[in-house]
Structures are given as structure tokens and as C-alpha cells.
Design a protein around this motif. Structure first.
Motif, PDB file in Angstrom:
ATOM      1  N   THR A   1      11.164  33.867  28.623  1.00 17.60           N
ATOM      2  CA  THR A   1      11.589  32.821  29.566  1.00 17.60           C
ATOM      3  C   THR A   1      10.649  31.630  29.506  1.00 17.60           C
ATOM      4  N   VAL A   2       9.357  31.893  29.491  1.00 18.15           N
ATOM      5  CA  VAL A   2       8.373  30.809  29.410  1.00 18.15           C
ATOM      6  C   VAL A   2       8.555  30.039  28.103  1.00 18.15           C
ATOM      7  N   ALA A   3       8.835  30.759  27.006  1.00 17.72           N
ATOM      8  CA  ALA A   3       9.058  30.091  25.716  1.00 17.72           C
ATOM      9  C   ALA A   3      10.265  29.160  25.783  1.00 17.72           C
ATOM     10  N   LEU A   4      11.272  29.532  26.562  1.00 14.44           N
ATOM     11  CA  LEU A   4      12.475  28.693  26.696  1.00 14.44           C
ATOM     12  C   LEU A   4      12.211  27.401  27.480  1.00 14.44           C
ATOM     13  N   LEU A   5      11.127  27.369  28.224  1.00 13.28           N
ATOM     14  CA  LEU A   5      10.831  26.181  29.040  1.00 13.28           C
ATOM     15  C   LEU A   5      10.531  24.945  28.204  1.00 13.28           C
ATOM     16  N   THR A   6      10.257  25.132  26.921  1.00 13.92           N
ATOM     17  CA  THR A   6      10.004  23.963  26.071  1.00 13.92           C
ATOM     18  C   THR A   6      11.250  23.091  25.959  1.00 13.92           C
ATOM     19  N   ASN A   7      12.414  23.689  26.227  1.00 11.81           N
ATOM     20  CA  ASN A   7      13.670  22.928  26.197  1.00 11.81           C
ATOM     21  C   ASN A   7      14.393  23.166  27.521  1.00 11.81           C
ATOM     22  N   ILE A   8      14.128  22.325  28.481  1.00  6.34           N
ATOM     23  CA  ILE A   8      14.703  22.491  29.823  1.00  6.34           C
ATOM     24  C   ILE A   8      16.230  22.415  29.786  1.00  6.34           C
ATOM     25  N   LYS A   9      16.781  21.903  28.693  1.00  3.01           N
ATOM     26  CA  LYS A   9      18.240  21.831  28.557  1.00  3.01           C
ATOM     27  C   LYS A   9      18.865  23.210  28.347  1.00  3.01           C
ATOM     28  N   SER A  10      18.034  24.198  28.039  1.00  4.91           N
ATOM     29  CA  SER A  10      18.552  25.566  27.879  1.00  4.91           C
ATOM     30  C   SER A  10      18.509  26.292  29.229  1.00  4.91           C
ATOM     31  N   SER A  11      18.876  25.558  30.267  1.00  3.69           N
ATOM     32  CA  SER A  11      18.772  26.093  31.625  1.00  3.69           C
ATOM     33  C   SER A  11      19.616  27.350  31.831  1.00  3.69           C
ATOM     34  N   ALA A  12      20.778  27.434  31.217  1.00  3.66           N
ATOM     35  CA  ALA A  12      21.625  28.625  31.386  1.00  3.66           C
ATOM     36  C   ALA A  12      20.922  29.861  30.840  1.00  3.66           C
ATOM     37  N   ALA A  13      20.301  29.715  29.675  1.00  2.00           N
ATOM     38  CA  ALA A  13      19.581  30.848  29.077  1.00  2.00           C
ATOM     39  C   ALA A  13      18.361  31.225  29.918  1.00  2.00           C
ATOM     40  N   ILE A  14      17.686  30.220  30.437  1.00  2.00           N
ATOM     41  CA  ILE A  14      16.508  30.475  31.280  1.00  2.00           C
ATOM     42  C   ILE A  14      16.921  31.221  32.538  1.00  2.00           C
ATOM     43  N   LEU A  15      17.980  30.760  33.181  1.00  2.00           N
ATOM     44  CA  LEU A  15      18.438  31.411  34.413  1.00  2.00           C
ATOM     45  C   LEU A  15      18.930  32.834  34.141  1.00  2.00           C
ATOM     46  N   LYS A  16      19.535  33.045  32.986  1.00  2.00           N
ATOM     47  CA  LYS A  16      19.964  34.398  32.612  1.00  2.00           C
ATOM     48  C   LYS A  16      18.756  35.322  32.483  1.00  2.00           C
ATOM     49  N   CYS A  17      17.703  34.831  31.858  1.00  2.00           N
ATOM     50  CA  CYS A  17      16.468  35.625  31.745  1.00  2.00           C
ATOM     51  C   CYS A  17      15.890  35.929  33.124  1.00  2.00           C
ATOM     52  N   CYS A  18      15.905  34.943  34.005  1.00  2.00           N
ATOM     53  CA  CYS A  18      15.396  35.145  35.373  1.00  2.00           C
ATOM     54  C   CYS A  18      16.197  36.223  36.093  1.00  2.00           C
ATOM     55  N   ASP A  19      17.509  36.203  35.905  1.00  2.00           N
ATOM     56  CA  ASP A  19      18.355  37.238  36.512  1.00  2.00           C
ATOM     57  C   ASP A  19      18.024  38.617  35.954  1.00  2.00           C
ATOM     58  N   GLU A  20      17.754  38.679  34.664  1.00  2.00           N
ATOM     59  CA  GLU A  20      17.406  39.958  34.050  1.00  2.00           C
ATOM     60  C   GLU A  20      16.071  40.483  34.582  1.00  2.00           C
ATOM     61  N   ILE A  21      15.122  39.593  34.782  1.00  2.26           N
ATOM     62  CA  ILE A  21      13.830  39.987  35.350  1.00  2.26           C
ATOM     63  C   ILE A  21      14.028  40.527  36.763  1.00  2.26           C
ATOM     64  N   ASP A  22      14.888  39.873  37.530  1.00  3.86           N
ATOM     65  CA  ASP A  22      15.203  40.328  38.882  1.00  3.86           C
ATOM     66  C   ASP A  22      15.833  41.723  38.860  1.00  3.86           C
ATOM     67  N   ARG A  23      16.747  41.944  37.922  1.00  2.00           N
ATOM     68  CA  ARG A  23      17.388  43.255  37.788  1.00  2.00           C
ATOM     69  C   ARG A  23      16.363  44.328  37.419  1.00  2.00           C
ATOM     70  N   LEU A  24      15.453  43.990  36.505  1.00  2.49           N
ATOM     71  CA  LEU A  24      14.420  44.948  36.110  1.00  2.49           C
ATOM     72  C   LEU A  24      13.527  45.305  37.297  1.00  2.49           C
ATOM     73  N   GLU A  25      13.223  44.317  38.133  1.00  2.00           N
ATOM     74  CA  GLU A  25      12.391  44.587  39.310  1.00  2.00           C
ATOM     75  C   GLU A  25      13.122  45.523  40.267  1.00  2.00           C
ATOM     76  N   SER A  26      14.421  45.328  40.430  1.00  2.00           N
ATOM     77  CA  SER A  26      15.209  46.224  41.282  1.00  2.00           C
ATOM     78  C   SER A  26      15.241  47.637  40.704  1.00  2.00           C
TER      79      SER A  26
END
Length: 142
Positions: free
Chosen positions: A62-87
Motif C-alpha cells: 500500500t505504501v508503495a502505491l502511494l507514489t501514484n496517488i491516481k491509483s486510489s482504487a488500488a490503494i483503497l482495496k489494499c486498505c480494505d484487505e488490511i482491515d479484513r486481516l485485522e478482523s
């Protein structure tokens, strides 16, 4: 990005500060707990360690994806996956603690495993904290 930000703030990204030494020590401690859980612990400890590893890998991606803020959909998908893993980690932790207190007769082992479970679950909590911050950055800049 982080290095450039530090430089803009007049901070040396290579300087060893007390805060960085603390973070490094905590990181080493968490890695040791994960290794111990996989090697010596019951299956639940290994399962938590695997979830932690996946969470950390997702944070890195996710941090690597931050170099291109235009990949926001992919970044948010990763964030959702991290949330699922925490659950998932919360669920495994509750089950593992319940089993531990029901079945473990050796008090020293019980205390040791309880601490390992808690430390492993903390890793996923911190990964989720990072994901929440990243999510906020992405949504603010969308």
C-alpha cells in the motif's frame, strides 16, 4: 516520498534518533514473537503470525502505491484487505485465548502464550492504523 518529506522538513532520514531506535527495537521484538509463535506455539499462534505477515506485506504494498496517488482504487482495496486481516486476527485471537485458558495447565506457558497472542494481535492493529491514515490521505486527495 517519505525521504523527500523528511528532507523538506529539514530532517536527516539517515540520522539515528532515540525514536527510531525505539521503533527498531519494537520491530525486532515483534519479529521475534512471530518467529517464536511459528516455531514453538500452537497452531493458533502460527495462524496469527501468518495473518501478521500478510498484514505487513499489504502495508508495504500500500505504501508503495502511494507514489501514484491516481491509483486510489488500488490503494483503497489494499486498505480494505488490511482491515479484513485485522478482523481475522481478532477472531483468531479470541478463539485462541478461550482455548488457552480452557486447556493450558502450565501457568508459565499460559502467561507466555497470552503475551505472544496479544503482541501478534497488536501488529495487526498497528497495520490497520496505518491503513486508516493512508485511506484518509487518499480520500482527502481524491
Amino acid at each position: 516520498i517519505v525521504r523527500n518529506l523528511l528532507k523538506e522538513l529539514g530532517l536527516d532520514p539517515e540520522k539515528q534518533t532515540p525514536g527510531r531506535r525505539v521503533v527498531r527495537a519494537k520491530g525486532a521484538s515483534l519479529v521475534a514473537a512471530m518467529k517464536m509463535a511459528k516455531k514453538e506455539g500452537p497452531p493458533e499462534a502460527a495462524q496469527l503470525a501468518d495473518i501478521c505477515q500478510h498484514s505487513c506485506e499489504r502495508v508495504k504494498a500500500t505504501v508503495a502505491l502511494l507514489t501514484n496517488i491516481k491509483s486510489s482504487a488500488a490503494i483503497l482495496k489494499c486498505c480494505d484487505e488490511i482491515d479484513r486481516l485485522e478482523s481475522d486476527a481478532d477472531r483468531v485471537m479470541r478463539s485462541a485465548m478461550s482455548k488457552l485458558f480452557r486447556e493450558e495447565n502450565d501457568v508459565k506457558r499460559l502467561i507466555k502464550l497470552k503475551a505472544i497472542y496479544e503482541q501478534l494481535e497488536t501488529i495487526t492493529d498497528k497495520c490497520e492504523d496505518v491503513a486508516n491514515i493512508i485511506e484518509g490521505i487518499v480520500l482527502e486527495n481524491a
